[in-house]
Design an enzyme around this catalytic site. Structure first.
Site, PDB file in Angstrom:
ATOM      1  NE  ARG A  39      -1.279  -2.099   3.369  1.00 46.23           N
ATOM      2  CZ  ARG A  39      -1.355  -2.438   4.646  1.00 46.23           C
ATOM      3  NH1 ARG A  39      -2.445  -2.195   5.316  1.00 46.23           N
ATOM      4  NH2 ARG A  39      -0.323  -3.005   5.248  1.00 46.23           N
ATOM      5  NE  ARG A  94       4.065  -9.623  -2.763  1.00 39.21           N
ATOM      6  CZ  ARG A  94       2.964 -10.282  -2.450  1.00 39.21           C
ATOM      7  NH1 ARG A  94       2.878 -11.590  -2.656  1.00 39.21           N
ATOM      8  NH2 ARG A  94       1.939  -9.675  -1.904  1.00 39.21           N
TER       9      ARG A  94
END
Ligand SMILES: Cc1cc2nc3c(=O)[nH]c(=O)nc-3n(C[C@H](O)[C@H](O)[C@H](O)COP(=O)(O)OP(=O)(O)OC[C@H]3O[C@@H](n4cnc5c(N)ncnc54)[C@H](O)[C@@H]3O)c2cc1C
Length: 326
Positions: A115, A232
């Site tokens: 975010r 990630r």
């Protein structure tokens, strides 16, 4: 630049040809990369469109100094390593990266959970989506993992993987053909049937699968970028988003080599050991007796994660301690 149209290639060449004088710090290596897409997956890419700061700017921010970094490169490197080791994060937030990404929608769904970045995505209400779908390579088509509900296990036979790829391709083509029929226009924008109304783009898109490619601009400060990469570019992340994270890692290495090195040493290649795990590790270093993990209050899963990080510990446990189960 194989994933682009001739017009897109020309736009990139024009952008690369333009130059401006600046007093801002620049990185010669990133300047060389600017605007050029790095291919990811079968039709995706990542390309740098802007950046702010470099290793020296992080040092400058940390010291709130008037000049650029410290006098010696070794001083900059040491300070950056110190900041990373002690999670003194705000100096890293002073550097920024802006990239243009083309990725399948199911990848962006994971990506946008991060975010703390600014995003602007291509509007499929305003524009018609391109006929570009992600079809995994045969080697990436694997069975459901039995030990990890969120992951892939063994590779499939070539025959079964080929069947899966065919189904994905056919379904994508079928859905896209119907998308155009509902829009009542061809891929090049001509009306298909003058007697019919074209459906609004915002509605026509709803039958498209999440393997279709979308595009977005993503601007993020370096600290939040590293946070994204730590999650990630990790083996627990889905292969497809990891492919993008790996491409961005290479950009970070080029852009801020000292930060990259510290991040690789203290985050990417480092481990997490709980207080109980540390107690067990200390006992292993100070005694030769077999160790009972239960005495240290480690659950089976915690023990497995600890021995995954330090496989040598497995040989130091009591026989009754269940062997780490995968
Ligand atoms: C392997 C893996 C599996 C996952 N599986 C799932 C899943 O099954 N379902 C699912 O929904 N998500 C899943 N996620 C997403 C995950 O829960 C996070 O949402 C995502 O990784 C973004 O991380 P973040 O919140 O740290 O990043 P960011 O949103 O970029 O935030 C960075 C940091 O800023 C702070 N922050 C940001 N926003 C807030 C806020 N509103 N309040 C307080 N602090 C804030 C936090 O410290 C946060 O760590 C998964 C992620 C990974 C890597």
């Amino acid at each position: 630049m194989s994933h682009l149209t001739d017009d897109q290639r020309q736009d990139i060449e024009d952008a690369r040809a333009a130059q401006s004088l600046t007093r801002r710090p620049t990185s010669a290596a990133v300047e060389e990369l600017m605007f050029t897409p790095v291919n990811v997956l079968d039709k995706g890419f990542v390309r740098v469109v802007d950046y702010m700061g470099d290793d020296a700017a992080i040092v400058q921010g940390a010291r709130v100094s008037y000049g650029r970094g410290t006098k010696k490169i070794s001083g900059d490197r040491g300070l950056i390593r110190y900041l990373m080791r002690h999670r003194h994060t705000t100096p890293f937030e002073l550097a920024e990266l802006k990239i243009h990404v083309r990725a399948p929608i199911f990848v962006t769904r994971q990506w946008f959970r991060h975010r703390t970045a600014s995003i602007n995505e291509y509007s499929a209400r305003y524009s018609v989506l391109e006929r570009e779908f992600y079809i995994p390579e045969i080697e990436s088509i694997a069975a459901q993992s039995e030990s990890n509900r969120q992951g892939r296990g063994e590779a499939m036979s070539a025959e079964r993987a080929g069947e899966v790829a065919r189904i994905l391709r056919e379904d994508a083509a079928h859905c896209y053909d119907n998308y155009l029929l509902m829009l009542n226009e061809t891929e090049t924008g001509e009306t298909i049937d003058e007697s019919k109304a074209g459906l609004a783009r915002e509605l026509a898109r709803i039958n498209l699968p999440i393997g279709i490619y979308t595009q977005f601009y993503w601007k993020v400060n370096l600290w939040n970028l590293l946070r994204f990469l730590s999650l990630r570019a990790d083996s627990h992340a889905q292969y497809e988003i990891r492919a993008y994270a790996d491409a961005i890692l290479a950009i970070v290495e080029t852009w801020v080599p000292h930060v990259y090195e510290a991040f690789a040493d203290y985050v990417l290649g480092a481990g997490t050991i709980s207080a109980q795990g540390l107690s067990l590790l200390r006992a292993a270093l100070t005694s030769t007796a077999p160790l009972d993990p239960e005495r240290f209050g480690l659950s089976g899963r915690e023990l497995r994660e600890l021995t995954d990080q330090i496989p040598e510990l497995a040989g130091r446990l009591t026989a009754k301690a269940s062997p780490p189960v995968r």
